[in-house]
Motif scaffolding. Sequence first.
Motif, PDB file in Angstrom:
ATOM      1  N   ALA A   2       1.788  -0.219 -13.540  1.00 24.90           N
ATOM      2  CA  ALA A   2       2.830  -0.140 -12.537  1.00 24.90           C
ATOM      3  C   ALA A   2       3.469   1.235 -12.591  1.00 24.90           C
ATOM      4  O   ALA A   2       3.615   1.835 -13.649  1.00 24.90           O
ATOM      5  N   ALA A   3       3.815   1.766 -11.416  1.00 24.24           N
ATOM      6  CA  ALA A   3       4.399   3.100 -11.351  1.00 24.24           C
ATOM      7  C   ALA A   3       5.732   3.133 -12.078  1.00 24.24           C
ATOM      8  O   ALA A   3       6.522   2.203 -12.014  1.00 24.24           O
ATOM      9  N   TYR A   9       3.070  -4.993  -6.644  1.00 24.18           N
ATOM     10  CA  TYR A   9       3.311  -4.011  -5.583  1.00 24.18           C
ATOM     11  C   TYR A   9       3.280  -2.594  -6.148  1.00 24.18           C
ATOM     12  O   TYR A   9       2.644  -1.690  -5.561  1.00 24.18           O
ATOM     13  N   LEU A  10       3.964  -2.366  -7.263  1.00 23.82           N
ATOM     14  CA  LEU A  10       4.022  -1.016  -7.832  1.00 23.82           C
ATOM     15  C   LEU A  10       2.646  -0.550  -8.316  1.00 23.82           C
ATOM     16  O   LEU A  10       2.353   0.644  -8.306  1.00 23.82           O
ATOM     17  N   MET A  11       1.806  -1.482  -8.758  1.00 26.79           N
ATOM     18  CA  MET A  11       0.465  -1.117  -9.190  1.00 26.79           C
ATOM     19  C   MET A  11      -0.412  -0.692  -8.017  1.00 26.79           C
ATOM     20  O   MET A  11      -1.314   0.132  -8.172  1.00 26.79           O
ATOM     21  N   GLY A  17       3.398  -0.818   2.998  1.00 27.34           N
ATOM     22  CA  GLY A  17       4.040  -0.637   1.703  1.00 27.34           C
ATOM     23  C   GLY A  17       5.547  -0.560   1.806  1.00 27.34           C
ATOM     24  O   GLY A  17       6.268  -1.119   0.977  1.00 27.34           O
ATOM     25  N   ARG A  18       6.040   0.127   2.835  1.00 28.01           N
ATOM     26  CA  ARG A  18       7.484   0.240   3.016  1.00 28.01           C
ATOM     27  C   ARG A  18       8.106  -1.126   3.298  1.00 28.01           C
ATOM     28  O   ARG A  18       9.161  -1.471   2.762  1.00 28.01           O
ATOM     29  N   PRO A  23      13.852   1.878  -1.786  1.00 28.98           N
ATOM     30  CA  PRO A  23      13.379   0.617  -2.374  1.00 28.98           C
ATOM     31  C   PRO A  23      12.306   0.766  -3.452  1.00 28.98           C
ATOM     32  O   PRO A  23      12.410   0.123  -4.493  1.00 28.98           O
ATOM     33  N   PRO A  24      11.246   1.607  -3.262  1.00 26.32           N
ATOM     34  CA  PRO A  24      10.250   1.711  -4.346  1.00 26.32           C
ATOM     35  C   PRO A  24      10.842   2.204  -5.658  1.00 26.32           C
ATOM     36  O   PRO A  24      10.498   1.705  -6.731  1.00 26.32           O
TER      37      PRO A  24
END
Length: 295
Positions: free
Chosen positions: A160-161, A190-192, A202-203, A227-228
């Motif tokens: 994950a980021a 999602y982050l991965m 993605g947004r 959000p990210p």
Amino acid sequence: MSELVTGDAVVLGLRPARLPSRACALLIDLVLVWSLYVALALLLLTSVSSLDTAAVAAVQVALFLLIPVGVPIAVETLSHGRSVGKLAFGLRVVREDGGPIRFRHALVRGAFGVAEILLTSGVVACVASLVSARGRRLGDVFAGTLVVRERVPAGHTGRAAAPPPWLAGRFGELDLSGVPEGLWLAVRQYLMRAEQLDEAVGRAMAERLATDLVAYTGAPPPAGVVPPAYLAGVLAERQARDARRAFGPQTGEAPAPAGVPAGAWPTAPETDAAPSTPSTGDAPPRAAGGFVPPF
């Protein structure tokens, strides 16, 4: 929220352990446990041989619950999912969201292990593992755990980021106790995969997950945090709390002062050099190409 996680999603990018490696690890553990059980049984039963039959039976039952049942539970709890056999084969038991297991997880796995492994010679556990898409036996299903491979060839682990460095410690006061495990898994997945998604998709996913997370934590993102970055920061805070609970304060990290909950203590000391949050409505600075690789 649930549809964001596919059925074949692998938590933390770690690979579920295959049945042969799990069986070999279990064999090592059983040999050690039963060797200890037989040695103690011979010693204790020799000592109480002069007692009546009921007393001898009580000692046998107590010894069975203490060694073949209690020892594996204690070992998995204290080692955070790694028994001797699992350590030898590079395996570990983790929660479905990738966090370290606790006593309740080990207890459920151990209780089901009596029926799955000890009373049926492992037949039920083998069948359940073969049927499960991720090789989980019944104890894993009811405990919400997964046995994964820790030693994976380099370059094969999805991560994950990580959040931007300037967000370190910004979410230390959030109450994360009410966030369900399913939402944590959705955020991690999602982050991965964020860089693989269409920008609009993605947004939308990030905004939806951030809204769900705010609903459970009761605190909106800091001003200017997209959000990210918010999702990555909160997930990193949760991982830091799990690490502190499992392994204590990390190197260079001061322990929480008396009277301050562990979850409210910042994950990293604040320094004057840390970038401040922009006071305007502009989005915070981000590294080129998105988030940096995870920690």
